[in-house]
Design a protein around this motif. Sequence first.
Motif, PDB file in Angstrom:
ATOM      1  N   UNK A 133       0.830  -1.210   0.000  1.00 27.29           N
ATOM      2  CA  UNK A 133       0.000   0.000   0.000  1.00 27.29           C
ATOM      3  C   UNK A 133       0.867   1.263   0.000  1.00 27.29           C
ATOM      4  N   UNK A 134       0.327   2.368  -0.493  1.00 27.02           N
ATOM      5  CA  UNK A 134       1.099   3.622  -0.483  1.00 27.02           C
ATOM      6  C   UNK A 134       1.260   4.203   0.924  1.00 27.02           C
ATOM      7  N   UNK A 135       0.337   3.856   1.842  1.00 32.67           N
ATOM      8  CA  UNK A 135       0.406   4.352   3.218  1.00 32.67           C
ATOM      9  C   UNK A 135      -0.050   3.260   4.179  1.00 32.67           C
ATOM     10  N   UNK A 136       0.300   3.402   5.456  1.00 34.94           N
ATOM     11  CA  UNK A 136      -0.154   2.451   6.469  1.00 34.94           C
ATOM     12  C   UNK A 136      -1.669   2.518   6.647  1.00 34.94           C
ATOM     13  N   UNK A 137      -2.240   3.691   6.446  1.00 32.37           N
ATOM     14  CA  UNK A 137      -3.696   3.835   6.554  1.00 32.37           C
ATOM     15  C   UNK A 137      -4.394   3.007   5.485  1.00 32.37           C
ATOM     16  N   UNK A 138      -3.883   3.068   4.266  1.00 31.97           N
ATOM     17  CA  UNK A 138      -4.460   2.267   3.189  1.00 31.97           C
ATOM     18  C   UNK A 138      -4.302   0.786   3.480  1.00 31.97           C
ATOM     19  N   UNK A 139      -3.140   0.391   4.007  1.00 35.98           N
ATOM     20  CA  UNK A 139      -2.912  -1.015   4.331  1.00 35.98           C
ATOM     21  C   UNK A 139      -3.901  -1.502   5.385  1.00 35.98           C
ATOM     22  N   UNK A 140      -4.159  -0.679   6.395  1.00 29.32           N
ATOM     23  CA  UNK A 140      -5.112  -1.048   7.448  1.00 29.32           C
ATOM     24  C   UNK A 140      -6.521  -1.203   6.869  1.00 29.32           C
ATOM     25  N   UNK A 141      -6.874  -0.345   5.941  1.00 33.17           N
ATOM     26  CA  UNK A 141      -8.187  -0.426   5.295  1.00 33.17           C
ATOM     27  C   UNK A 141      -8.315  -1.714   4.493  1.00 33.17           C
ATOM     28  N   UNK A 142      -7.300  -2.046   3.727  1.00 27.93           N
ATOM     29  CA  UNK A 142      -7.341  -3.269   2.922  1.00 27.93           C
ATOM     30  C   UNK A 142      -7.384  -4.508   3.812  1.00 27.93           C
ATOM     31  N   UNK A 143      -6.654  -4.443   4.937  1.00 27.90           N
ATOM     32  CA  UNK A 143      -6.680  -5.565   5.886  1.00 27.90           C
ATOM     33  C   UNK A 143      -8.109  -5.796   6.403  1.00 27.90           C
ATOM     34  N   UNK A 144      -8.792  -4.720   6.755  1.00 27.45           N
ATOM     35  CA  UNK A 144     -10.173  -4.841   7.240  1.00 27.45           C
ATOM     36  C   UNK A 144     -11.087  -5.416   6.165  1.00 27.45           C
ATOM     37  N   UNK A 145     -10.876  -5.018   4.929  1.00 32.40           N
ATOM     38  CA  UNK A 145     -11.690  -5.543   3.835  1.00 32.40           C
ATOM     39  C   UNK A 145     -11.461  -7.041   3.642  1.00 32.40           C
ATOM     40  N   UNK A 146     -10.215  -7.475   3.772  1.00 31.45           N
ATOM     41  CA  UNK A 146      -9.902  -8.893   3.645  1.00 31.45           C
ATOM     42  C   UNK A 146     -10.507  -9.693   4.790  1.00 31.45           C
ATOM     43  N   UNK A 147     -10.451  -9.158   5.995  1.00 35.24           N
ATOM     44  CA  UNK A 147     -11.059  -9.826   7.152  1.00 35.24           C
ATOM     45  C   UNK A 147     -12.566  -9.965   6.952  1.00 35.24           C
ATOM     46  N   UNK A 148     -13.208  -8.906   6.473  1.00 36.43           N
ATOM     47  CA  UNK A 148     -14.651  -8.955   6.233  1.00 36.43           C
ATOM     48  C   UNK A 148     -14.991 -10.006   5.182  1.00 36.43           C
TER      49      UNK A 148
END
Length: 230
Positions: A133-148
Amino acid sequence: MNENKNVQQKSVRRNRVAAAACFAAALITTTVVGAQSATAAGAAHRTAAAHPAAVAAVAPGVGSAGLVQSEDFSRQGLHPVGATVALTGRQALSACSGEETMRDLTKGKATAYASVTWTFTTDGLLTESAASAPTKTAAATWEKQLVALVQDCQDEPAGHWYYGAAHTLTTAGGTGHWYPAHNGDGAVSGGVAVLRSGTRVAVVELSGRPVGASTSVEGIAAAALNRLSS
């Protein structure tokens, strides 16, 4: 209309799980594991023999060296035959995602993609798809999407495969959650993990091969997480 769409998505998931063992067997029967050369644009596909391990990283951010390697399987009693690696982000994420890819989930905004499909001497596949991801914030968002996405397959009708309860995973490389997969009889049969290390995220899944102990899935997830941080 939404109901029909959900039914179609579930159908795709079931077909992917049922096809995993057959697909692995077909690849195992192939007597030669070749290597496909990458294009100049870097949209590479490689097929490499599993002994010795691993192709080198060829992309900025996450690359093939950040994926599970052949030596990571020995403690889990798995014997890899070969690996197909790609840097396009177009591999399906998991048995629960239907045809959704990491490129779809990230809307093409990752700075790099990497994925691998491992085959073994017995039935089964291990797939991993990662993105930087370009930022840690984006990475955290993608992680949540994968968990969902994974959690969407925890509540299934009796007689269907499903993902079990989440287990937290923490290593020096980062954090994640892994979930045992259960077949229609309720027995553990592989599993899936969602991982994050800094700005890198990944989903890794062992499917189509019975695993007697869920610790095998945890071990693979821990190895994948440490690789992701490298």
